[in-house]
Design a protein around this motif. Structure first.
Motif, PDB file in Angstrom:
ATOM      1  N   GLU A   1       0.829  -1.204   0.000  1.00  0.00           N
ATOM      2  CA  GLU A   1       0.000   0.000   0.000  1.00  0.00           C
ATOM      3  C   GLU A   1       0.868   1.261   0.000  1.00  0.00           C
ATOM      4  N   GLN A   2       1.975   1.215   0.725  1.00  0.00           N
ATOM      5  CA  GLN A   2       2.879   2.364   0.743  1.00  0.00           C
ATOM      6  C   GLN A   2       3.597   2.524  -0.595  1.00  0.00           C
ATOM      7  N   TYR A   3       3.963   1.402  -1.204  1.00  0.00           N
ATOM      8  CA  TYR A   3       4.621   1.495  -2.510  1.00  0.00           C
ATOM      9  C   TYR A   3       3.676   2.092  -3.547  1.00  0.00           C
ATOM     10  N   ASP A   4       2.399   1.726  -3.491  1.00  0.00           N
ATOM     11  CA  ASP A   4       1.423   2.335  -4.388  1.00  0.00           C
ATOM     12  C   ASP A   4       1.439   3.852  -4.241  1.00  0.00           C
ATOM     13  N   ARG A   5       1.386   4.336  -3.009  1.00  0.00           N
ATOM     14  CA  ARG A   5       1.351   5.776  -2.778  1.00  0.00           C
ATOM     15  C   ARG A   5       2.660   6.443  -3.225  1.00  0.00           C
ATOM     16  N   LEU A   6       3.755   5.730  -3.057  1.00  0.00           N
ATOM     17  CA  LEU A   6       5.033   6.260  -3.529  1.00  0.00           C
ATOM     18  C   LEU A   6       4.987   6.484  -5.040  1.00  0.00           C
ATOM     19  N   LEU A   7       4.468   5.517  -5.768  1.00  0.00           N
ATOM     20  CA  LEU A   7       4.325   5.664  -7.216  1.00  0.00           C
ATOM     21  C   LEU A   7       3.398   6.824  -7.556  1.00  0.00           C
ATOM     22  N   TRP A   8       2.344   6.984  -6.777  1.00  0.00           N
ATOM     23  CA  TRP A   8       1.380   8.059  -7.036  1.00  0.00           C
ATOM     24  C   TRP A   8       2.010   9.438  -6.813  1.00  0.00           C
ATOM     25  N   CYS A   9       2.992   9.517  -5.930  1.00  0.00           N
ATOM     26  CA  CYS A   9       3.650  10.788  -5.638  1.00  0.00           C
ATOM     27  C   CYS A   9       4.616  11.218  -6.735  1.00  0.00           C
TER      28      CYS A   9
END
Length: 377
Positions: free
Chosen positions: A256-264
């Motif tokens: 879930e954190q990696y997803d948000r990292l990509l979104w940033c």
């Protein structure tokens, strides 16, 4: 009565296989009310995805999924209604005997590797081998209609878009990871296998007129980054500045954190299968490092995806993207292709979001699997 699903995952390397099966297992349980057992032969690899897992236990519950250690000492186990062999892994012989002994044979599927090649459509859903009357079927994820689609949780695109509109939320997330990019800096992520072409890319980033903040999650590419920096070791939390390039190493984070990292990020370099798909759902320009295979057959898969992905691009933007991806996947010099790509940045950014939304029109992989089962029974 809930359908019982068994998903078998043999961890080969690089966390892609466990990454895909863990996402799938959770989604089947949460969104489709399936009773899911996830059989994993390497719990320590799984622990990177799910830090709460106890690697000493043979059975435990994690996020609604019955997680089992798939050990060599196989105990007698009743077969499920649906059996998924992820990435053509070989099921335990005793379990296959249990499938054959069922009054009603289970649905047995080989969840295959993701590919954009045209032949996948013709093979998706076809019967494969039999074991004592139990039929196995091919199930192919894919980008084209007529395939099994891509893993995508309900509401994922809407959550991503809301997050990307929330400047304060993005800043808080990055700060939680210790990331403080300079104002106006291009934020990029780099998750890749070893690549001899990396040094040429980092050289051009360091000499660019625009600052770049490069986030490098722990992984196999760190050795190449370390050599380029000329340092003895790299670890999570390290930050190095060369010219206009800031390189920051991040600890391995949960999905879930990696997803948000990509979104940033403004641009994401991803690898394998799981991060490749998540990079597309981020709606940002990306660079795929495909897993290398014997006789370079992976390059056929790369070309097949590029042919699909670039259809709507202008001829110059298409040529620039293809040149960059091919250079990256042949360990070639990245400098000129990256500079040319930057000339088409606005078009590629718009295209990445459009591609994401088009892919989201298809049924997601978990839903397609459930529908296949319902049609089968």
């Amino acid at each position: 009565m809930k359908a019982r699903w068994d998903i078998f995952c043999s961890v080969v390397d690089n966390y892609g296989d466990i990454g895909v099966t863990w996402r799938l297992a959770r989604q089947l349980a949460a969104e489709h009310a399936c009773a899911v057992r996830l059989w994993v032969d390497d719990l320590r690899a799984f622990e990177r995805m799910c830090p709460e897992v106890d690697v000493q236990l043979d059975q435990q519950w994690q996020e609604g999924v019955d997680v089992r250690h798939w050990s060599q000492d196989w105990a007698p186990t009743p077969a499920a209604d649906v059996v998924i062999a992820a990435f053509a892994c070989q099921l335990p012989h005793d379990y296959m005997e249990a499938m054959a002994g069922c009054e009603h044979s289970p649905l047995w599927m080989n969840l295959d590797y993701l590919s954009a090649e045209e032949w996948v459509v013709g093979c998706h859903g076809l019967p494969s081998v039999k074991f004592k009357g139990v039929q196995k079927y091919f199930f192919f994820p894919g980008f084209r209609p007529g395939t099994g689609g891509l893993l995508r949780e309900a509401g994922l695109i809407e959550r991503r878009q809301a997050f990307q509109r929330d400047l304060q939320g993005r800043q808080q997330f990055l700060q939680g990871l210790g990331v403080f990019p300079a104002k106006g800096a291009r934020l990029m992520s780099l998750f890749a296998y070893e690549n001899a072409g990396l040094a040429s890319w980092l050289d051009v980033l360091a000499a660019d007129g625009q600052a770049t903040h490069l986030l490098v999650p722990e992984g196999r590419i760190l050795g190449d980054v370390q050599r380029w920096l000329g340092v003895e070791a790299l670890a999570a939390g390290d930050i190095h500045l060369r010219g206009t390039l800031t390189v920051q190493v991040l600890a391995f984070v949960r999905q879930e954190q990696y997803d948000r990292l990509l979104w940033c990020c403004d641009f994401n370099a991803v690898r394998g299968e799981d991060s490749f798909v998540r990079g597309q759902w981020a709606g940002r320009p990306l660079l795929w490092h495909i897993y290398r295979q014997d006789e370079d057959i992976h390059l056929d898969k790369l070309d097949a995806f590029l042919a699909l992905y670039t259809q709507a691009l202008s001829a110059p933007a298409k040529a620039a993207l293809i040149a960059l991806w091919q250079a990256w996947n042949t360990d070639s010099d990245m400098a000129s292709s990256w500079k040319i790509l930057l000339e088409h940045w606005p078009e590629l950014t718009v295209h990445a979001e459009k591609w994401c939304l088009e892919q989201a029109l298809q049924a997601d992989l978990a839903t397609a699997l459930v529908q296949f089962y319902e049609n089968w029974i």
